[in-house]
Scaffold this motif. Structure first.
Motif, PDB file in Angstrom:
ATOM      1  N   LEU A  19      25.522  24.373 151.654  1.00  0.00           N
ATOM      2  CA  LEU A  19      24.841  23.965 150.419  1.00  0.00           C
ATOM      3  C   LEU A  19      24.678  25.129 149.448  1.00  0.00           C
ATOM      4  O   LEU A  19      23.931  25.048 148.477  1.00  0.00           O
ATOM      5  CB  LEU A  19      23.470  23.360 150.740  1.00  0.00           C
ATOM      6  CG  LEU A  19      23.499  22.085 151.590  1.00  0.00           C
ATOM      7  CD1 LEU A  19      22.097  21.539 151.764  1.00  0.00           C
ATOM      8  CD2 LEU A  19      24.411  21.030 150.967  1.00  0.00           C
ATOM      9  N   ARG A  20      25.369  26.239 149.706  1.00  0.00           N
ATOM     10  CA  ARG A  20      25.281  27.350 148.754  1.00  0.00           C
ATOM     11  C   ARG A  20      26.327  27.202 147.663  1.00  0.00           C
ATOM     12  O   ARG A  20      27.461  26.826 147.952  1.00  0.00           O
ATOM     13  CB  ARG A  20      25.457  28.683 149.482  1.00  0.00           C
ATOM     14  CG  ARG A  20      24.088  29.274 149.776  1.00  0.00           C
ATOM     15  CD  ARG A  20      24.151  30.561 150.531  1.00  0.00           C
ATOM     16  NE  ARG A  20      23.346  30.399 151.728  1.00  0.00           N
ATOM     17  CZ  ARG A  20      23.588  30.957 152.894  1.00  0.00           C
ATOM     18  NH1 ARG A  20      24.622  31.750 153.035  1.00  0.00           N
ATOM     19  NH2 ARG A  20      22.803  30.721 153.899  1.00  0.00           N
ATOM     20  N   VAL A  21      25.938  27.481 146.442  1.00  0.00           N
ATOM     21  CA  VAL A  21      26.838  27.321 145.298  1.00  0.00           C
ATOM     22  C   VAL A  21      27.487  28.664 144.995  1.00  0.00           C
ATOM     23  O   VAL A  21      26.791  29.625 144.655  1.00  0.00           O
ATOM     24  CB  VAL A  21      26.050  26.837 144.063  1.00  0.00           C
ATOM     25  CG1 VAL A  21      26.989  26.633 142.887  1.00  0.00           C
ATOM     26  CG2 VAL A  21      25.290  25.554 144.389  1.00  0.00           C
ATOM     27  N   ALA A  22      28.812  28.724 145.127  1.00  0.00           N
ATOM     28  CA  ALA A  22      29.519  29.981 144.859  1.00  0.00           C
ATOM     29  C   ALA A  22      29.265  30.411 143.420  1.00  0.00           C
ATOM     30  O   ALA A  22      29.416  29.615 142.485  1.00  0.00           O
ATOM     31  CB  ALA A  22      31.020  29.788 145.094  1.00  0.00           C
ATOM     32  N   GLY A  23      28.833  31.655 143.254  1.00  0.00           N
ATOM     33  CA  GLY A  23      28.620  32.188 141.904  1.00  0.00           C
ATOM     34  C   GLY A  23      27.355  31.694 141.235  1.00  0.00           C
ATOM     35  O   GLY A  23      27.158  31.939 140.051  1.00  0.00           O
ATOM     36  N   GLY A  24      26.494  30.990 141.971  1.00  0.00           N
ATOM     37  CA  GLY A  24      25.263  30.461 141.372  1.00  0.00           C
ATOM     38  C   GLY A  24      24.059  31.325 141.698  1.00  0.00           C
ATOM     39  O   GLY A  24      23.908  31.768 142.829  1.00  0.00           O
ATOM     40  N   ASP A  25      23.197  31.546 140.708  1.00  0.00           N
ATOM     41  CA  ASP A  25      21.985  32.345 140.895  1.00  0.00           C
ATOM     42  C   ASP A  25      20.781  31.416 140.705  1.00  0.00           C
ATOM     43  O   ASP A  25      20.535  30.954 139.585  1.00  0.00           O
ATOM     44  CB  ASP A  25      21.981  33.478 139.861  1.00  0.00           C
ATOM     45  CG  ASP A  25      20.700  34.304 139.900  1.00  0.00           C
ATOM     46  OD1 ASP A  25      19.642  33.773 140.314  1.00  0.00           O
ATOM     47  OD2 ASP A  25      20.758  35.470 139.494  1.00  0.00           O
ATOM     48  N   PRO A  26      20.051  31.134 141.795  1.00  0.00           N
ATOM     49  CA  PRO A  26      18.963  30.152 141.703  1.00  0.00           C
ATOM     50  C   PRO A  26      17.907  30.494 140.652  1.00  0.00           C
ATOM     51  O   PRO A  26      17.446  29.600 139.933  1.00  0.00           O
ATOM     52  CB  PRO A  26      18.341  30.159 143.100  1.00  0.00           C
ATOM     53  CG  PRO A  26      19.363  30.755 143.996  1.00  0.00           C
ATOM     54  CD  PRO A  26      20.223  31.642 143.149  1.00  0.00           C
ATOM     55  N   GLU A  27      17.543  31.774 140.541  1.00  0.00           N
ATOM     56  CA  GLU A  27      16.492  32.112 139.564  1.00  0.00           C
ATOM     57  C   GLU A  27      16.954  31.855 138.138  1.00  0.00           C
ATOM     58  O   GLU A  27      16.217  31.339 137.300  1.00  0.00           O
ATOM     59  CB  GLU A  27      16.033  33.559 139.741  1.00  0.00           C
ATOM     60  CG  GLU A  27      14.829  33.698 140.662  1.00  0.00           C
ATOM     61  CD  GLU A  27      13.715  32.661 140.402  1.00  0.00           C
ATOM     62  OE1 GLU A  27      13.245  32.549 139.249  1.00  0.00           O
ATOM     63  OE2 GLU A  27      13.332  31.947 141.341  1.00  0.00           O
ATOM     64  N   ARG A  28      18.212  32.207 137.849  1.00  0.00           N
ATOM     65  CA  ARG A  28      18.752  31.890 136.525  1.00  0.00           C
ATOM     66  C   ARG A  28      18.824  30.381 136.334  1.00  0.00           C
ATOM     67  O   ARG A  28      18.616  29.873 135.233  1.00  0.00           O
ATOM     68  CB  ARG A  28      20.158  32.463 136.364  1.00  0.00           C
ATOM     69  CG  ARG A  28      20.160  33.949 136.092  1.00  0.00           C
ATOM     70  CD  ARG A  28      21.619  34.443 136.099  1.00  0.00           C
ATOM     71  NE  ARG A  28      21.678  35.875 136.001  1.00  0.00           N
ATOM     72  CZ  ARG A  28      21.789  36.533 134.850  1.00  0.00           C
ATOM     73  NH1 ARG A  28      21.864  35.861 133.730  1.00  0.00           N
ATOM     74  NH2 ARG A  28      21.830  37.842 134.837  1.00  0.00           N
ATOM     75  N   GLY A  29      19.119  29.693 137.422  1.00  0.00           N
ATOM     76  CA  GLY A  29      19.237  28.233 137.343  1.00  0.00           C
ATOM     77  C   GLY A  29      17.924  27.580 136.984  1.00  0.00           C
ATOM     78  O   GLY A  29      17.885  26.591 136.250  1.00  0.00           O
ATOM     79  N   ARG A  30      16.851  28.141 137.493  1.00  0.00           N
ATOM     80  CA  ARG A  30      15.526  27.606 137.143  1.00  0.00           C
ATOM     81  C   ARG A  30      15.312  27.740 135.626  1.00  0.00           C
ATOM     82  O   ARG A  30      14.807  26.823 134.968  1.00  0.00           O
ATOM     83  CB  ARG A  30      14.448  28.390 137.900  1.00  0.00           C
ATOM     84  CG  ARG A  30      13.062  27.829 137.729  1.00  0.00           C
ATOM     85  CD  ARG A  30      12.016  28.917 137.836  1.00  0.00           C
ATOM     86  NE  ARG A  30      11.972  29.587 139.115  1.00  0.00           N
ATOM     87  CZ  ARG A  30      11.040  29.358 140.044  1.00  0.00           C
ATOM     88  NH1 ARG A  30      10.129  28.448 139.853  1.00  0.00           N
ATOM     89  NH2 ARG A  30      11.043  30.046 141.160  1.00  0.00           N
ATOM     90  N   ALA A  31      15.745  28.890 135.080  1.00  0.00           N
ATOM     91  CA  ALA A  31      15.615  29.115 133.637  1.00  0.00           C
ATOM     92  C   ALA A  31      16.530  28.166 132.852  1.00  0.00           C
ATOM     93  O   ALA A  31      16.153  27.657 131.795  1.00  0.00           O
ATOM     94  CB  ALA A  31      15.936  30.570 133.309  1.00  0.00           C
ATOM     95  N   VAL A  32      17.730  27.925 133.382  1.00  0.00           N
ATOM     96  CA  VAL A  32      18.652  26.991 132.717  1.00  0.00           C
ATOM     97  C   VAL A  32      18.016  25.604 132.638  1.00  0.00           C
ATOM     98  O   VAL A  32      18.028  24.947 131.593  1.00  0.00           O
ATOM     99  CB  VAL A  32      20.001  26.908 133.480  1.00  0.00           C
ATOM    100  CG1 VAL A  32      20.844  25.732 132.994  1.00  0.00           C
ATOM    101  CG2 VAL A  32      20.777  28.221 133.342  1.00  0.00           C
TER     102      VAL A  32
END
Ligand code: HEC
Length: 145
Positions: A19-32
């Motif tokens: 379930l890990r997203v290659a190239g994805g940053d969870p903290e940035r994703g929260r901001a997105v």
């Protein structure tokens, strides 16, 4: 000390490998998610103001089996959905929000942290391994005659 480190690691919602997203940053994703208005339609824990029930709530996303009702809920499928929902479900009420590939990967990475600490040891839909069914002979639950 080691125990404390283990406990902390268990709380941060790190998803398992599949379930890990290659190239994805969870903290940035929260901001997105916060800056692209996802909360206008979704409940998303950890994202300020994301408390609308117009669309499906996204809490415990890591535990979901399906995406948009028919796709397996995998990282790549979620990224594709976030980039262009209409391509997957034409006529869906979820608009294309114009996320870049990177933004979609970050947002997907964040969603997969939700509920990741509550996943069963075996992904949903997979049969139990030989040692995982406990001490009794399988099948453990027989259908009634
Ligand atoms: C205008 C409302 C709206 C906005 C804004 C919106 N969504 Fe959605 N979203 C929906 C609706 C409605 C659905 C259900 C669509 C379907 O299944 O066809 C949905 C579905 C989803 C799903 C799949 C849910 C499921 O149960 O299968 C995810 C994940 C998702 N949205 C994430 C996001 C993210 C992340 C954002 C922000 C980048 C966002 N959405 C912005 C309305 C919206």
């Amino acid at each position: 000390m080691t125990l404390l480190a283990l406990l902390l690691a268990a709380c941060d919602g790190e998803p398992p490998a599949q379930l890990r997203v290659a190239g994805g940053d969870p903290e940035r994703g929260r901001a997105v998610a916060a800056s692209h208005g996802c909360g206008a339609c979704h409940v998303i824990p950890g994202v300020r103001g994301a408390n609308s029930w117009a669309g499906p709530p996204l809490m415990e996303w890591a535990r979901r089996g399906y995406l948009a009702g028919h796709l397996p809920n995998s990282p790549e499928n979620l990224v594709a959905w976030l980039r262009d929902p209409q391509a997957i479900a034409p006529g869906s009420a979820m608009p294309n929000l114009g996320l870049t590939e990177k933004e979609a990967r970050d947002a997907a990475a964040y969603l997969f942290t939700l509920g990741a600490d509550q996943l069963p040891p075996v992904p949903a839909g997979l049969p139990l391994g030989p040692k995982e069914a406990g001490p009794r002979e399988e099948p453990r639950i027989r259908p009634r005659a």
